[in-house]
Write an enzyme that holds these catalytic residues in place. Sequence first.
Site, PDB file in Angstrom:
ATOM      1  N   HIS A  84      21.525 -33.694  21.534  1.00  0.00           N
ATOM      2  CA  HIS A  84      22.666 -34.539  21.181  1.00  0.00           C
ATOM      3  C   HIS A  84      22.967 -34.491  19.683  1.00  0.00           C
ATOM      4  O   HIS A  84      22.099 -34.766  18.854  1.00  0.00           O
ATOM      5  CB  HIS A  84      22.394 -36.018  21.526  1.00  0.00           C
ATOM      6  CG  HIS A  84      21.737 -36.247  22.835  1.00  0.00           C
ATOM      7  ND1 HIS A  84      22.417 -36.213  24.032  1.00  0.00           N
ATOM      8  CD2 HIS A  84      20.449 -36.522  23.145  1.00  0.00           C
ATOM      9  CE1 HIS A  84      21.573 -36.474  25.012  1.00  0.00           C
ATOM     10  NE2 HIS A  84      20.374 -36.659  24.508  1.00  0.00           N
ATOM     11  N   GLY A 109       0.857  -1.172   0.000  1.00  0.00           N
ATOM     12  CA  GLY A 109       0.000   0.000   0.000  1.00  0.00           C
ATOM     13  C   GLY A 109       0.896   1.225   0.000  1.00  0.00           C
ATOM     14  O   GLY A 109       1.722   1.409   0.903  1.00  0.00           O
ATOM     15  N   ASN A 161       3.007   2.380   3.170  1.00  0.00           N
ATOM     16  CA  ASN A 161       2.302   2.669   4.412  1.00  0.00           C
ATOM     17  C   ASN A 161       2.783   1.696   5.480  1.00  0.00           C
ATOM     18  O   ASN A 161       2.606   0.479   5.346  1.00  0.00           O
ATOM     19  CB  ASN A 161       0.794   2.522   4.189  1.00  0.00           C
ATOM     20  CG  ASN A 161      -0.003   2.677   5.467  1.00  0.00           C
ATOM     21  OD1 ASN A 161       0.464   3.247   6.437  1.00  0.00           O
ATOM     22  ND2 ASN A 161      -1.227   2.164   5.469  1.00  0.00           N
TER      23      ASN A 161
END
Length: 393
Positions: free
Chosen positions: A308, A135, A160
Amino acid sequence: MQAVILAAGRGTRMRPLSDSRPKPMLPVADRPLLAHVADAAVDAGIDELVFVVGYEAAAVREHFGDRYRDVPVEYVEQDSADGTADAVHRAAPALEGDFVVLNGDNLCTAADVDALVERAPSVAAYEVDRPSNYGVLATDGGSVTNVVEKPSDPQTSLANAGAYAFPGRALDWLDVEASERGERELTDVLASVADAYEVTPVEFDRWLDVGRPWELLAANERRVGRLDRRLDGDVHEDATVRGDVVVEAGATVDAGSVIEGPALVREGASVGPNAYVRGTTLVGPGAEVGHGVEVKNSVLMAGASVSHLSYVGDSVLGRDVNFGAGTNVANLRHDDQPVRVRVKGESVSTGRRKFGVVVGDGAKTGINTSLNAGVTLSEGATTTPGETVTRDR
């Protein structure tokens, strides 16, 4: 001035990490993402926080309580996903005068929020390379007039950033129509404010939208990387700690282990013996990195265990994940293209040449499991011994 912080969404793009908690409560360094947003507001001089909550709201309430850093806190429920304007509309009875709106999943700084307030009415902007994906702020003479969604011919390169400083009059303009997405959008409220005021675009310097798992990894890279060296825990004399490493009180680093900062080992966590942690890693509270394990540039949330002879690279492991002995994560494609992850059923590029796996809370792998780059294991998923996993589970 009050700050409305939006934290009601389910965060479906962050799944499976958000399946049992709100996305803004996921960990970024030593606190939830949402706390970083609240801290930015408080440090900028905001004198009341109004959280709009919904999905798993109890987690937000429990963390922040009635006051946060001596600033009063109020909560407003948004029980349906009707959009950002609806969220602020729910908060309107608690608001008096001018106010700031911040997204609970967007990292910003106190300086950003301070600039937003100083130049109010204003909207946060962020310079992007491909504005047609966002936007985009439309301007006239330097003032914002509108937000154009994913324009083919963008007027500016300012996206935006979803943060606003609104005048009190904006409360009268919150009851907007639903958009094509079926949500009531704050961008429509911004358009009404722009009709009555000159709205200033304020460029944020360090903004980050944390919507997907690799963006949570990026947020941790950014914030763990800002920590100063501190070794309050039990670090064995035969361990090696290089650079900006934080070992919190109650954490243990055993003999033969090497930690190369930036890294954060939280309270109750253990590293080693003979473990290797590097590349901006968060080892969460009570997590375990055991013998012969290498963890690189990853997030291990609370209670996760890699005990491990394993390798975990560029990955995000949820709470109480358990990797069986010999579990190894691939984090690189042979063609050197960015790793892709499935988000809401679609294959999406992470934009990262190296990215490992996303593992939901409580998942467990059998011994000698191999996990391919970009694989997601859902909450509680399991693998069998010796299995090679190339598809999401």
